[in-house]
Write a protein that holds these residues in place. Structure first.
Motif, mmCIF file in Angstrom:
data_model
loop_
_atom_site.group_PDB
_atom_site.id
_atom_site.type_symbol
_atom_site.label_atom_id
_atom_site.label_comp_id
_atom_site.label_asym_id
_atom_site.label_seq_id
_atom_site.Cartn_x
_atom_site.Cartn_y
_atom_site.Cartn_z
ATOM 1 N N GLY A 1 68.838 46.994 25.738
ATOM 2 C CA GLY A 1 68.235 46.439 26.934
ATOM 3 C C GLY A 1 67.234 47.367 27.591
ATOM 4 O O GLY A 1 66.450 46.950 28.438
ATOM 5 N N ALA A 2 67.261 48.663 27.205
ATOM 6 C CA ALA A 2 66.358 49.641 27.797
ATOM 7 C C ALA A 2 66.037 50.700 26.761
ATOM 8 O O ALA A 2 66.832 50.958 25.845
ATOM 9 N N ALA A 3 64.872 51.327 26.915
ATOM 10 C CA ALA A 3 64.453 52.347 25.952
ATOM 11 C C ALA A 3 63.552 53.366 26.621
ATOM 12 O O ALA A 3 62.864 53.065 27.600
ATOM 13 N N GLY A 4 63.568 54.577 26.070
ATOM 14 C CA GLY A 4 62.729 55.643 26.602
ATOM 15 C C GLY A 4 62.219 56.552 25.511
ATOM 16 O O GLY A 4 62.755 56.585 24.404
ATOM 17 N N SER A 5 61.194 57.294 25.852
ATOM 18 C CA SER A 5 60.588 58.227 24.908
ATOM 19 C C SER A 5 60.205 59.507 25.634
ATOM 20 O O SER A 5 59.638 59.461 26.723
ATOM 21 N N LEU A 6 60.510 60.645 25.018
ATOM 22 C CA LEU A 6 60.111 61.960 25.516
ATOM 23 C C LEU A 6 59.148 62.574 24.502
ATOM 24 O O LEU A 6 59.541 62.872 23.371
ATOM 25 N N SER A 7 57.878 62.712 24.872
ATOM 26 C CA SER A 7 56.876 63.301 23.977
ATOM 27 C C SER A 7 56.863 62.604 22.624
ATOM 28 O O SER A 7 56.768 63.240 21.576
ATOM 29 N N GLY A 8 56.965 61.298 22.635
ATOM 30 C CA GLY A 8 57.091 60.550 21.391
ATOM 31 C C GLY A 8 55.812 60.484 20.573
ATOM 32 O O GLY A 8 54.709 60.400 21.118
ATOM 33 N N GLY A 9 55.982 60.485 19.257
ATOM 34 C CA GLY A 9 54.855 60.258 18.349
ATOM 35 C C GLY A 9 54.625 58.770 18.221
ATOM 36 O O GLY A 9 54.837 58.175 17.161
ATOM 37 N N VAL A 10 54.158 58.156 19.297
ATOM 38 C CA VAL A 10 54.174 56.700 19.428
ATOM 39 C C VAL A 10 53.063 55.987 18.663
ATOM 40 O O VAL A 10 53.084 54.765 18.551
ATOM 41 N N ASP A 11 52.104 56.746 18.152
ATOM 42 C CA ASP A 11 51.080 56.183 17.267
ATOM 43 C C ASP A 11 50.939 57.130 16.088
ATOM 44 O O ASP A 11 50.443 58.246 16.236
ATOM 45 N N ILE A 12 51.369 56.687 14.918
ATOM 46 C CA ILE A 12 51.369 57.578 13.755
ATOM 47 C C ILE A 12 50.005 57.652 13.079
ATOM 48 O O ILE A 12 49.753 58.550 12.279
ATOM 49 N N GLY A 13 49.125 56.722 13.406
ATOM 50 C CA GLY A 13 47.830 56.633 12.732
ATOM 51 C C GLY A 13 47.013 57.914 12.702
ATOM 52 O O GLY A 13 46.430 58.251 11.664
ATOM 53 N N PRO A 14 46.932 58.672 13.802
ATOM 54 C CA PRO A 14 46.118 59.890 13.795
ATOM 55 C C PRO A 14 46.715 61.061 13.016
ATOM 56 O O PRO A 14 46.077 62.107 12.919
ATOM 57 N N PHE A 15 47.904 60.890 12.428
ATOM 58 C CA PHE A 15 48.600 62.020 11.809
ATOM 59 C C PHE A 15 49.029 61.708 10.372
ATOM 60 O O PHE A 15 50.209 61.821 10.022
ATOM 61 N N PRO A 16 48.097 61.320 9.498
ATOM 62 C CA PRO A 16 48.481 60.842 8.164
ATOM 63 C C PRO A 16 49.049 61.914 7.237
ATOM 64 O O PRO A 16 49.691 61.575 6.240
ATOM 65 N N GLU A 17 48.831 63.186 7.548
ATOM 66 C CA GLU A 17 49.304 64.256 6.671
ATOM 67 C C GLU A 17 50.476 65.031 7.263
ATOM 68 O O GLU A 17 50.885 66.041 6.695
ATOM 69 N N ASN A 18 51.013 64.552 8.360
ATOM 70 C CA ASN A 18 52.013 65.344 9.074
ATOM 71 C C ASN A 18 53.433 64.806 8.910
ATOM 72 O O ASN A 18 53.642 63.610 8.738
ATOM 73 N N TRP A 19 54.388 65.725 8.999
ATOM 74 C CA TRP A 19 55.809 65.437 9.211
ATOM 75 C C TRP A 19 56.413 64.472 8.189
ATOM 76 O O TRP A 19 57.266 63.653 8.536
ATOM 77 N N GLU A 20 55.969 64.568 6.957
ATOM 78 C CA GLU A 20 56.567 63.817 5.844
ATOM 79 C C GLU A 20 56.461 62.301 5.972
ATOM 80 O O GLU A 20 57.152 61.561 5.280
ATOM 81 N N MET A 21 55.585 61.824 6.836
ATOM 82 C CA MET A 21 55.507 60.372 7.000
ATOM 83 C C MET A 21 55.037 59.673 5.733
ATOM 84 O O MET A 21 55.511 58.578 5.408
#
Length: 274
Positions: free
Chosen positions: A160-180
């Protein structure tokens, strides 16, 4: 000091410890049928936990390269928040870099199913919890911030509720990062998939006022710009949400300071919903 006075002081000391004791912190083994493996989670229950009462649950996700023990090790004040807000706080394992997706590339990585369904079912069976979305919230930092919003947007009947702290909320700009790309394939070869698996492209699932949202990010964070864009897109689509920003980087100092505001936000949501 005579032995009588000494015994009285010892008795008083242990009474004070008992009176001021915090929540119970347990590491539990859960099982994922979809991945056919055991997964650990930290479960924090309030000190006055009573099985005759149903408690709201906040699922708190770790970031990339972390694990289920990160939050309680680096923010032990979670114990006092569980007591203060009379809630159960759960820290599941996200397997280092799953991004909380059901990966189309790695058959054994189904963390959307695990957190969004299997873990919720486990908690409902093992603990006295509110058995509806009105008693469940999900939050995370960094990769977990993305995961929390991604799961909540896609499972609005569960949370019913959700939050984010410093979230990577758009992965598009980071195609080579963090094993995505390990979990999605390369962005060059799978551009539609990279859009589909980003929080930014899940907003069309939202109904105004159905999901309570709070988003926090520091201005010195490398995810700050994508968080601002998410805030602007939510506003453009008339999705009510709370957006908090201020000085801070991608650090535990920021997350420790920010998490109590989000837990208070969820506490107020639970109180109004129930």
């Amino acid at each position: 000091m005579n032995s009588k006075n000494s015994s009285f002081l010892v008795f008083t000391f242990f009474c004070l410890i008992a009176f001021n004791s915090f929540a119970s912190v347990d590491t539990v083994a859960t099982f994922s049928p979809s991945m056919q493996k055991e997964i650990k989670a930290v479960v924090i229950t309030p000190k006055d936990y009573d099985e005759s009462k149903d408690y709201p649950v906040v699922c708190l996700l770790h970031g990339y390269s972390g694990n289920y023990s990160d939050w309680i090790a680096k923010a032990p004040q979670l114990e006092s928040y569980a007591d203060q807000y009379d809630m159960i706080i759960v820290n599941p394992d996200g397997n280092f870099g799953s991004w909380y997706w059901d990966s189309p590339e790695v058959e054994s990585s189904k963390y959307e199913t695990y957190v969004g369904k299997e873990l919720v079912e486990f908690l409902g069976q093992k603990y006295s919890t509110v058995k509806s979305r009105d008693g469940r919230a999900i939050i995370g930092l960094s990769m977990g911030g993305h995961g929390a919003l991604f799961l909540a947007f896609r499972h609005q009947d569960t949370f019913g509720a959700a939050g984010s702290l410093s979230g990577g909320v758009d992965i598009g700009p980071f195609p080579e990062n963090w094993e995505m790309k390990k979990h999605l394939g390369t962005k060059r070869e799978n551009p539609e998939r990279w859009e589909e698996y980003s929080v930014m492209c899940q907003i069309n699932r939202l109904i105004p006022n159905k999901l309570k949202l709070i988003i926090s990010c520091g201005t010195e964070n490398f995810f700050y710009e994508v968080n601002v864009r998410l805030h602007e897109k939510l506003a453009y689509n008339n999705i009510p949400h709370t957006f908090i920003t201020g000085p801070g980087g991608h650090t535990w100092d920021y997350w420790r300071d920010a998490v109590p505001y989000q837990l208070l936000f969820f506490h107020n949501y639970f109180a109004s919903a129930n």
